[in-house]
Design a protein around this motif. Structure first.
Motif, PDB file in Angstrom:
ATOM      1  N   ARG A 178       0.849  -1.038  -0.012  1.00 13.24           N
ATOM      2  CA  ARG A 178       0.004   0.106   0.007  1.00 13.24           C
ATOM      3  C   ARG A 178       0.772   1.259   0.189  1.00 13.24           C
ATOM      4  O   ARG A 178       0.787   2.341  -0.644  1.00 13.24           O
ATOM      5  CB  ARG A 178      -0.879   0.148   1.289  1.00 13.24           C
ATOM      6  N   PHE A 179       1.910   1.243   0.766  1.00 13.14           N
ATOM      7  CA  PHE A 179       2.751   2.270   0.749  1.00 13.14           C
ATOM      8  C   PHE A 179       3.390   2.694  -0.739  1.00 13.14           C
ATOM      9  O   PHE A 179       3.476   3.717  -1.055  1.00 13.14           O
ATOM     10  CB  PHE A 179       4.154   2.135   1.622  1.00 13.14           C
ATOM     11  N   ILE A 180       3.739   1.578  -1.414  1.00  8.04           N
ATOM     12  CA  ILE A 180       4.198   1.632  -2.740  1.00  8.04           C
ATOM     13  C   ILE A 180       3.273   2.387  -3.551  1.00  8.04           C
ATOM     14  O   ILE A 180       3.650   3.563  -4.402  1.00  8.04           O
ATOM     15  CB  ILE A 180       4.631   0.218  -3.415  1.00  8.04           C
ATOM     16  N   GLU A 181       2.071   1.958  -3.605  1.00  9.25           N
ATOM     17  CA  GLU A 181       1.042   2.647  -4.446  1.00  9.25           C
ATOM     18  C   GLU A 181       0.746   4.151  -4.061  1.00  9.25           C
ATOM     19  O   GLU A 181       0.637   4.911  -5.060  1.00  9.25           O
ATOM     20  CB  GLU A 181      -0.252   2.033  -4.413  1.00  9.25           C
ATOM     21  N   GLU A 182       0.568   4.518  -2.899  1.00 12.51           N
ATOM     22  CA  GLU A 182       0.492   5.765  -2.535  1.00 12.51           C
ATOM     23  C   GLU A 182       1.875   6.820  -2.857  1.00 12.51           C
ATOM     24  O   GLU A 182       1.667   7.838  -3.170  1.00 12.51           O
ATOM     25  CB  GLU A 182       0.151   5.886  -1.075  1.00 12.51           C
TER      26      GLU A 182
END
Length: 416
Positions: free
Chosen positions: A9-13
């Motif tokens: 999720r961090f990567i996407e954001e």
């Protein structure tokens, strides 16, 4: 280290944040690259970066210009939540080299840290709304020679920081052209470093009429140079001593009364540097004794070697691989070589640190005009942004995951 769902999720954001700011980040990068400024003279870079954040009104950033007693340093912070939380810092370097501009790619270092800072802030507020944290961007002048980070350390800029991150460009590995980033420095890279200016003072005389009345300071410089060259036979391959003659006299028909040299002394660790420096000092002292000159020493800031934090490195490599890029923990064996020094080494002795390497396409190595050209390309900027994303993912993990933050701290303190 395997990526967890939260890291995905961090990567996407993070990637979405970087995309939102891409045009402005490109602009900042080009401004720094096209207007190179030397150590402690980086006024335009300082102002341009601070103005960039002033344009992000309403985002909660606190901007402190001319920070910690340094005219060209700054501190930009975002505090989130009701508690103290953990603190992650990013270092932005932006000083250039005399005569060749950004031949070490500090424009890319600054821009990648700016990008990582912004995307960390925006991602944490989107994904971890209830987590208290502080993210800090430090403008660190004068890395090339002036030890800006050492001044910031002494002034308290890194107090209570749980981790400090940055990345640095190097030429693309010829045997591994697809390799984007290396989490640790090449073997022999980022050596501990002492800097010294040595001035010999003798007595002037007419070089033709009465040279016997003079005491030749240039002879002392030559003797010291030869002494150090002989010393290299007994130095470890990983140790380096190199210098230049700054002043060798004014006219051939005058015995030089004063002559001076600048030298860098490097060794793999602070511990092994001390005895080497003592030997080099004896080379200067013996040259003064042999010629009858007085010798004076002026010491510059000493740079420590770089301490590697394994959990940070592993998380960074995993994040880049999850984004589809080639990254490794250690440099491939055939690419290993000696390296330079950085005041980030001093920071890594004070707090858990990360100084990753990323590769760019360039015709020359660092500190050459060819590298300057490579550092200004769009492709180099894009590679820096990918690594900024990797840093941001690691930063979010440190800020949000108490277990991971504990591993980072444990690794930092294990050898202390």
């Amino acid at each position: 280290m395997q990526l967890e769902g939260s890291q995905i999720r961090f990567i996407e954001e993070v990637q979405a944040s970087l995309q939102r700011h891409d045009a402005r980040l490109q602009e900042i990068n080009q401004k720094i690259w096209s207007t190179p400024e030397l150590a402690y003279e980086e006024h335009k870079a300082h102002s341009n970066i601070c103005e960039f954040f002033e344009g992000l009104k309403g985002q909660g950033y606190t901007i402190r210009q001319h920070a910690y007693g340094l005219e060209t340093a700054f501190e930009i912070e975002l505090k989130h939540g009701t508690g103290d939380g953990r603190i992650v810092a990013f270092n932005a370097e932006y000083d250039a080299l005399p005569g060749m501009g950004h031949a070490c790619g500090h424009n890319l270092i600054a821009t990648s840290s700016i990008a990582a800072f912004i995307s960390t802030c925006e991602t944490m507020r989107a994904v971890c709304k209830d987590t208290s944290f502080t993210a800090r961007l430090l403008g660190t002048p004068a890395e090339e020679s002036g030890g800006g980070k050492i001044c910031l350390l002494d002034a308290g800029a890194y107090k209570d920081v749980d981790a400090c991150l940055m990345v640095h460009p190097m030429p693309m590995a010829q045997s591994h052209p697809q390799l984007l980033s290396i989490a640790t420095a090449p073997t022999g890279g980022y050596l501990a470093n002492d800097k010294i200016k040595v001035t010999f003072t003798g007595k002037p005389a007419h070089a033709a009429v009465a040279p016997w009345e003079g005491i030749n300071a240039l002879d002392a410089v030559v003797a010291a140079y030869v002494n150090i060259s002989l010393l290299r036979q007994q130095m470890l391959p990983s140790q380096k001593v190199h210098g230049v003659i700054v002043n060798g006299g004014d006219r051939p028909n005058v015995i030089p009364m004063s002559a001076s040299v600048d030298y860098y002394i490097r060794s793999p660790t602070v511990k092994t540097l001390k005895p080497l420096t003592e030997k080099v000092v004896k080379c200067f002292e013996s040259a003064a004794t042999a010629t009858g000159c007085k010798v004076d020493f002026e010491w510059g800031p000493s740079y420590a070697d770089l301490k590697t934090n394994t959990p940070i490195c592993e998380s960074y490599v995993s994040a880049l691989r999850a984004m589809g890029h080639q990254a490794v923990f250690t440099v491939p064996a055939q690419e290993k070589s000696g390296g330079g020094s950085t005041d980030m080494g001093n920071v890594s002795y004070a707090v858990p640190g990360f100084h990753g390497i990323f590769t760019i396409q360039t015709e020359g190595v660092n500190h050459t005009p060819q590298f300057t050209a490579g550092a200004g390309s769009l492709e180099s900027y894009q590679r820096a942004m990918t690594c900024a994303a990797g840093m941001a993912v690691v930063a979010c993990q440190i800020l949000d995951d108490a277990k991971f933050a504990g591993l980072v701290k444990e690794d930092f303190t294990k050898d202390q």
